[in-house]
Design an enzyme around this catalytic site. Structure first.
Site, PDB file in Angstrom:
ATOM      1  N   SER A 195       0.799  -1.237   0.000  1.00 16.93           N
ATOM      2  CA  SER A 195       0.000   0.000   0.000  1.00 16.93           C
ATOM      3  C   SER A 195       0.825   1.277   0.000  1.00 16.93           C
ATOM      4  O   SER A 195       0.265   2.360  -0.189  1.00 16.93           O
ATOM      5  CB  SER A 195      -0.939   0.021   1.201  1.00 16.93           C
ATOM      6  OG  SER A 195      -1.984  -0.905   1.016  1.00 16.93           O
ATOM      7  N   LYS A 225       0.377   3.353  -2.975  1.00 11.75           N
ATOM      8  CA  LYS A 225      -0.798   4.216  -3.153  1.00 11.75           C
ATOM      9  C   LYS A 225      -0.427   5.700  -3.091  1.00 11.75           C
ATOM     10  O   LYS A 225      -1.143   6.540  -3.630  1.00 11.75           O
ATOM     11  CB  LYS A 225      -1.849   3.885  -2.086  1.00 11.75           C
ATOM     12  CG  LYS A 225      -2.419   2.459  -2.203  1.00 11.75           C
ATOM     13  CD  LYS A 225      -3.245   2.095  -0.968  1.00 11.75           C
ATOM     14  CE  LYS A 225      -3.840   0.693  -1.042  1.00 11.75           C
ATOM     15  NZ  LYS A 225      -4.491   0.300   0.230  1.00 11.75           N
ATOM     16  N   TYR A 248      -3.511  -2.436 -10.400  1.00 16.57           N
ATOM     17  CA  TYR A 248      -3.460  -2.287  -8.936  1.00 16.57           C
ATOM     18  C   TYR A 248      -2.594  -3.382  -8.299  1.00 16.57           C
ATOM     19  O   TYR A 248      -1.758  -3.105  -7.443  1.00 16.57           O
ATOM     20  CB  TYR A 248      -4.886  -2.306  -8.372  1.00 16.57           C
ATOM     21  CG  TYR A 248      -4.931  -2.295  -6.863  1.00 16.57           C
ATOM     22  CD1 TYR A 248      -4.695  -1.127  -6.143  1.00 16.57           C
ATOM     23  CD2 TYR A 248      -5.175  -3.465  -6.145  1.00 16.57           C
ATOM     24  CE1 TYR A 248      -4.715  -1.120  -4.752  1.00 16.57           C
ATOM     25  CE2 TYR A 248      -5.201  -3.479  -4.755  1.00 16.57           C
ATOM     26  CZ  TYR A 248      -4.965  -2.305  -4.067  1.00 16.57           C
ATOM     27  OH  TYR A 248      -4.972  -2.305  -2.689  1.00 16.57           O
ATOM     28  N   TYR A 268      -5.049   3.783   8.048  1.00 17.94           N
ATOM     29  CA  TYR A 268      -6.442   3.321   8.194  1.00 17.94           C
ATOM     30  C   TYR A 268      -6.947   3.588   9.616  1.00 17.94           C
ATOM     31  O   TYR A 268      -6.776   4.695  10.116  1.00 17.94           O
ATOM     32  CB  TYR A 268      -6.564   1.847   7.784  1.00 17.94           C
ATOM     33  CG  TYR A 268      -5.688   1.529   6.590  1.00 17.94           C
ATOM     34  CD1 TYR A 268      -6.008   2.059   5.330  1.00 17.94           C
ATOM     35  CD2 TYR A 268      -4.512   0.800   6.706  1.00 17.94           C
ATOM     36  CE1 TYR A 268      -5.181   1.824   4.233  1.00 17.94           C
ATOM     37  CE2 TYR A 268      -3.690   0.564   5.611  1.00 17.94           C
ATOM     38  CZ  TYR A 268      -4.025   1.074   4.389  1.00 17.94           C
ATOM     39  OH  TYR A 268      -3.219   0.851   3.318  1.00 17.94           O
ATOM     40  N   VAL A 313       1.280  -3.794   3.779  1.00 14.91           N
ATOM     41  CA  VAL A 313       1.244  -5.093   4.469  1.00 14.91           C
ATOM     42  C   VAL A 313       2.496  -5.944   4.224  1.00 14.91           C
ATOM     43  O   VAL A 313       2.637  -7.008   4.816  1.00 14.91           O
ATOM     44  CB  VAL A 313      -0.031  -5.916   4.155  1.00 14.91           C
ATOM     45  CG1 VAL A 313      -1.257  -5.319   4.799  1.00 14.91           C
ATOM     46  CG2 VAL A 313      -0.205  -6.121   2.669  1.00 14.91           C
TER      47      VAL A 313
HETATM   48  O1  DON Z   1      -4.853  -4.734  -1.746  1.00 17.56           O
HETATM   49  C1  DON Z   1      -4.312  -5.234  -0.760  1.00 17.56           C
HETATM   50  O2  DON Z   1      -4.943  -5.787   0.128  1.00 17.56           O
HETATM   51  C2  DON Z   1      -2.807  -5.144  -0.667  1.00 17.56           C
HETATM   52  N1  DON Z   1      -2.216  -5.199  -1.969  1.00 17.56           N
HETATM   53  C3  DON Z   1      -2.368  -3.875  -0.019  1.00 17.56           C
HETATM   54  C4  DON Z   1      -2.903  -3.682   1.364  1.00 17.56           C
HETATM   55  C5  DON Z   1      -1.990  -2.939   2.245  1.00 17.56           C
HETATM   56  O3  DON Z   1      -0.799  -2.885   2.047  1.00 17.56           O
HETATM   57  C6  DON Z   1      -2.590  -2.360   3.487  1.00 17.56           C
HETATM   58  N2  DON Z   1      -1.631  -1.548   4.222  1.00 17.56           N
HETATM   59  N3  DON Z   1      -1.109  -1.618   5.249  1.00 17.56           N
END
Ligand code: DON
Length: 313
Positions: free
Chosen positions: A63, A66, A190, A242, A260
């Site tokens: 993320s 993003k 994405y 978040y 993550v």
């Molecule tokens: O879309 C997802 O769930 C993962 N590619 C990214 C989520 C993420 O990194 C949340 N952040 N901490």
């Protein structure tokens, strides 16, 4: 201030806690990473990067991507992007769907997954998906000063195979007429964007523009205007973690964005960009040790966006 000593001392103070937290398992390829990895990189406007531990090892930025996607989508769309995505903290998990129905397919902010899917869709715009991915990688190679920066195909595939939740979000968005491109095309970008593989050093160097009014002070490359950089920082502070954003602002006091994969990117306006990496996460998907390392750096430097004092570098 001896920033290299601060980074070393921070790493040494926390090294015994390596392996704490829980690595993400919902993307199978991420579960294979050594949980004891721990890296720190702190980049400043004089071109120096103070590093410790696994700062040169690449990991899945997830993320954190993003933030870059938002800057690039704003460059393409301008402020019209804000008709499609909000600027409020959601108070819910990164992959939550509950607000999306009530709020008619306008995600609360560009950092929750639904908002990032919209941002990626606008970054793609009316061109083909492969051209958009090439453009994204090209920009990051320039910002990260490394022609080898790329996405990890195994991670992208693994995420797509386990991508039911993101598909649900994207189909919901499509049902409200909020996407320009077909669901699978948007998700294919994405997933590749989230699967970008970068080291702490590369991330910190790529993000200097956030701390220095939109322009990398070392290379002179402009990523966005000063006011846009300020606004991206504001969103990182309020939404970058978040439903853990309040706690992060309370403990650390820098705009930050988690991933993550265990990375956190932080900007300290006027001072530095900092990237940390440790795969074990807290319940909101923020690196446990990474957040502690940033809190420790904030304490040792005296830096905070909430401080009226400007300590000497
Ligand atoms: O879309 C997802 O769930 C993962 N590619 C990214 C989520 C993420 O990194 C949340 N952040 N901490």
């Amino acid at each position: 201030m001896d920033l290299q000593a601060i980074v070393n001392d921070t790493w040494n103070a926390l090294a015994d806690e390596r392996g704490g937290g829980t690595p993400a398992r919902y993307i199978p390829a991420l579960a294979a990473v050594d949980p004891c990895k721990f890296g720190i990189a702190l980049a400043t406007d004089d071109g120096q990067v103070a590093c410790a531990g696994d700062a040169d090892e690449k990991f899945s930025i997830q993320s954190i991507s993003k933030v870059f996607a938002l800057a690039l989508a704003l460059e393409r769309e301008g402020s019209a992007l804000w008709d499609a995505v909000g600027r409020e903290p959601s108070g819910d998990a990164f992959n939550s769907i509950v607000q999306l129905e009530k709020e008619k397919g306008i995600p609360r902010n560009p950092f929750i997954n639904s908002g990032a899917i919209v941002t990626t869709d606008r970054f793609i715009g009316r061109r083909g998906v492969d051209e958009a991915v090439r453009d994204l990688i090209d920009r990051l190679r320039r910002m990260g000063r490394n022609p080898q920066i790329d996405f990890d195909q195994d991670v992208a595939r693994s995420e797509s195979e386990a991508g039911e939740r993101n598909r649900a979000l994207a189909w919901f968005l499509a049902d409200f007429g909020r996407l320009l491109n077909p669901v699978e095309e948007v998700l294919s970008v994405y997933f590749r964007q989230c699967a970008l593989s970068m080291s702490c050093r590369q991330l910190a160097e790529s993000a200097l523009f956030l701390a220095f009014d939109g322009t990398d002070p070392v290379t002179g490359q402009k990523m966005c205007s000063a006011s846009r950089a300020r606004r991206i920082n504001a969103l990182m502070l309020l939404c970058g973690h978040y439903d853990n954003s309040g706690q992060f602002a309370f403990e650390v006091g820098f705009p930050g964005k988690s991933g993550v994969g265990g990375g956190i990117l932080a900007s300290v306006p006027g001072r530095a960009a900092i990237a940390v990496w440790s795969p074990g996460l807290n319940r909101a998907g923020t690196s446990l040790l990474g957040a502690k390392a940033l809190a420790e750096i904030a304490r040792r430097t005296g830096w905070s966006v909430f401080s009226g004092q400007l300590p000497e570098i």
